[in-house]
Design a protein around this motif. Structure first.
Motif, PDB file in Angstrom:
ATOM      1  N   GLU A 243      -8.771  42.105 -11.370  1.00  0.00           N
ATOM      2  CA  GLU A 243      -8.001  41.026 -11.990  1.00  0.00           C
ATOM      3  C   GLU A 243      -7.378  40.101 -10.944  1.00  0.00           C
ATOM      4  N   GLN A 244      -6.886  40.682  -9.844  1.00  0.00           N
ATOM      5  CA  GLN A 244      -6.232  39.876  -8.813  1.00  0.00           C
ATOM      6  C   GLN A 244      -6.175  40.665  -7.519  1.00  0.00           C
ATOM      7  N   THR A 257      -3.023  36.664 -13.981  1.00  0.00           N
ATOM      8  CA  THR A 257      -3.497  36.817 -15.357  1.00  0.00           C
ATOM      9  C   THR A 257      -2.405  37.461 -16.200  1.00  0.00           C
ATOM     10  N   PRO A 258      -2.486  37.320 -17.526  1.00  0.00           N
ATOM     11  CA  PRO A 258      -1.509  37.998 -18.385  1.00  0.00           C
ATOM     12  C   PRO A 258      -1.489  39.508 -18.164  1.00  0.00           C
ATOM     13  N   TYR A 259      -2.647  40.108 -17.889  1.00  0.00           N
ATOM     14  CA  TYR A 259      -2.689  41.551 -17.655  1.00  0.00           C
ATOM     15  C   TYR A 259      -1.869  41.927 -16.421  1.00  0.00           C
ATOM     16  N   ARG A 261       0.528  40.189 -15.065  1.00  0.00           N
ATOM     17  CA  ARG A 261       1.946  39.925 -15.338  1.00  0.00           C
ATOM     18  C   ARG A 261       2.577  41.093 -16.093  1.00  0.00           C
ATOM     19  N   GLU A 262       1.879  41.614 -17.082  1.00  0.00           N
ATOM     20  CA  GLU A 262       2.405  42.755 -17.831  1.00  0.00           C
ATOM     21  C   GLU A 262       2.499  43.985 -16.928  1.00  0.00           C
ATOM     22  N   SER A 265       5.635  43.686 -14.762  1.00  0.00           N
ATOM     23  CA  SER A 265       6.844  43.197 -15.421  1.00  0.00           C
ATOM     24  C   SER A 265       8.037  44.133 -15.283  1.00  0.00           C
ATOM     25  N   ASP A 344       5.752  33.987 -13.916  1.00  0.00           N
ATOM     26  CA  ASP A 344       4.766  33.793 -14.989  1.00  0.00           C
ATOM     27  C   ASP A 344       3.478  33.257 -14.408  1.00  0.00           C
ATOM     28  N   THR A 345       2.448  33.280 -15.215  1.00  0.00           N
ATOM     29  CA  THR A 345       1.111  32.976 -14.709  1.00  0.00           C
ATOM     30  C   THR A 345       0.855  31.503 -14.511  1.00  0.00           C
ATOM     31  N   ASP A 346       1.785  30.645 -14.891  1.00  0.00           N
ATOM     32  CA  ASP A 346       1.578  29.225 -14.719  1.00  0.00           C
ATOM     33  C   ASP A 346       2.154  28.702 -13.415  1.00  0.00           C
TER      34      ASP A 346
END
Length: 347
Positions: A243-244, A257-259, A261-262, A265, A344-346
């Protein structure tokens, strides 16, 4: 300049009766958006490099493919497609004899379950790899003793594994991997079965040993805090994909990615980041030696917790320096942003 020690090039591992045919069906399903055929994909199209002397952590949940990927490095698992390259040579080009030589002379491995031989002393367990190489008894005992000293167990050589605690046994496993002086160290969740206090102690010792040994280490874990503490870079895997990849700071502050980030978190960032991670760079500050910040100066490696204390108790902007050179600044805005916003991912 970084030297590539290990390279993954478009590596796939598919578990099926006919892996090549299964892989082509999977790729076709990806292209046309159709449901994937019922095969197990352990690793999906993974490409990245690991640099010489780097501690590279691979992290993911159970079934993410991290241990499968690790076992490609020493040829315990062969890829369905793609290449794994060690020291510039593709593993698939190696004969069985040369692959065995790679494992015995260039690569050491530490498992979660250390699997010491119960009928051998600690010294004999540590010296096992040297014995297989044909090293004479006196020399291998001396080298084993030196390895035990590195893991802080010099007086335990005559004991048997069942006389040691779990943490001590894990250190014996590390000594066994180090005694042959491998170029690459593979560690598959070596501390995960230990209680938190012993685990932290072993992490500290591993950091100490790594600083002296300068091995290229691939460290598998499911614990993001362990990866952030030990790794120079981290790869996060999910369902066979990467993913990263990035430094601990990249992963924690800029999840891609959202994954991811979760995944990060829940991590407390105060003991993972330093002033240089949250500062604002400014070309005028960087290139001027006469800039005065009314909050005083602070080193770029100062923990964020201390930065926050200084920022809250003081009244002005902190000047950040590294090696005597001004590199940035931290004002109250940067501190408040850090305290009130999760990455956040942005960003």
């Amino acid at each position: 300049m970084s030297v590539k020690k290990i390279e993954f090039k478009n590596v796939w591992k598919v578990y099926a009766a006919r892996e090549g045919d299964a892989l082509e069906e999977i790729k076709r399903s990806r292209l046309c958006g159709a449901p994937a055929p019922p095969y197990v994909v352990g690793v999906e199209d993974v490409s990245f490099d690991i640099n010489e002397g780097e501690i590279f952590c691979i992290i993911g949940l159970s079934g993410s493919g991290k241990s499968t990927l690790l076992r490609h490095i020493n040829g315990l698992i062969r890829p369905t497609a793609g290449e794994v390259i060690i020291n510039g040579v593709s593993i698939k080009e190696l004969s069985d004899a040369r692959l065995l030589q790679l494992r015995s002379q260039k690569i050491g491995m530490v498992f979660q379950h250390v699997a010491l031989l119960p009928n051998r002393t600690v010294t004999e367990n540590v010296a096992l790899g040297l014995e297989i190489r044909g090293v004479k008894r006196a020399e291998r005992r001396q080298l084993a003793q030196e390895a035990l000293e590195r893991v802080h167990l010099p007086q335990w050589g005559a004991f048997y594994p069942d006389e040691l605690s779990g943490g001590m046994q894990q250190r014996v496993g590390l000594a066994r991997a180090l005694v042959t002086d491998p170029e690459i160290l593979l560690m598959d969740e070596p501390f995960s079965a230990l209680d938190p206090i012993i685990r932290r102690q072993l992490q500290d010792q591993f950091i100490e040993i790594s600083a002296k040994a300068t091995k290229t280490t691939v460290f598998i874990t499911h614990d993001i805090e362990e990866a952030a503490r030990l790794g120079d870079r981290i790869a996060i895997m999910n369902k066979g994909k990467v993913e990263q990849i990035g430094t601990p700071q990249d992963i924690l502050l800029r999840p891609a990615t959202p994954y991811v980030r979760e995944f990060v978190s829940h991590v407390t960032l105060l003991d993972k980041l330093v002033a240089g991670d949250i500062m604002q760079s400014n070309s005028e500050i960087v290139h001027s030696a006469n800039v005065a910040c009314d909050g005083g100066s602070i080193d770029a490696e100062t923990p964020v917790a201390e930065v926050i204390r200084r920022g809250i108790s003081g009244t002005g902007t902190l000047l950040v320096s590294r090696g005597g050179t001004n590199v940035g600044m931290i004002g109250r805005e940067e501190i408040l942003t850090f305290l009130t916003m999760r990455p956040d991912t942005d960003r």
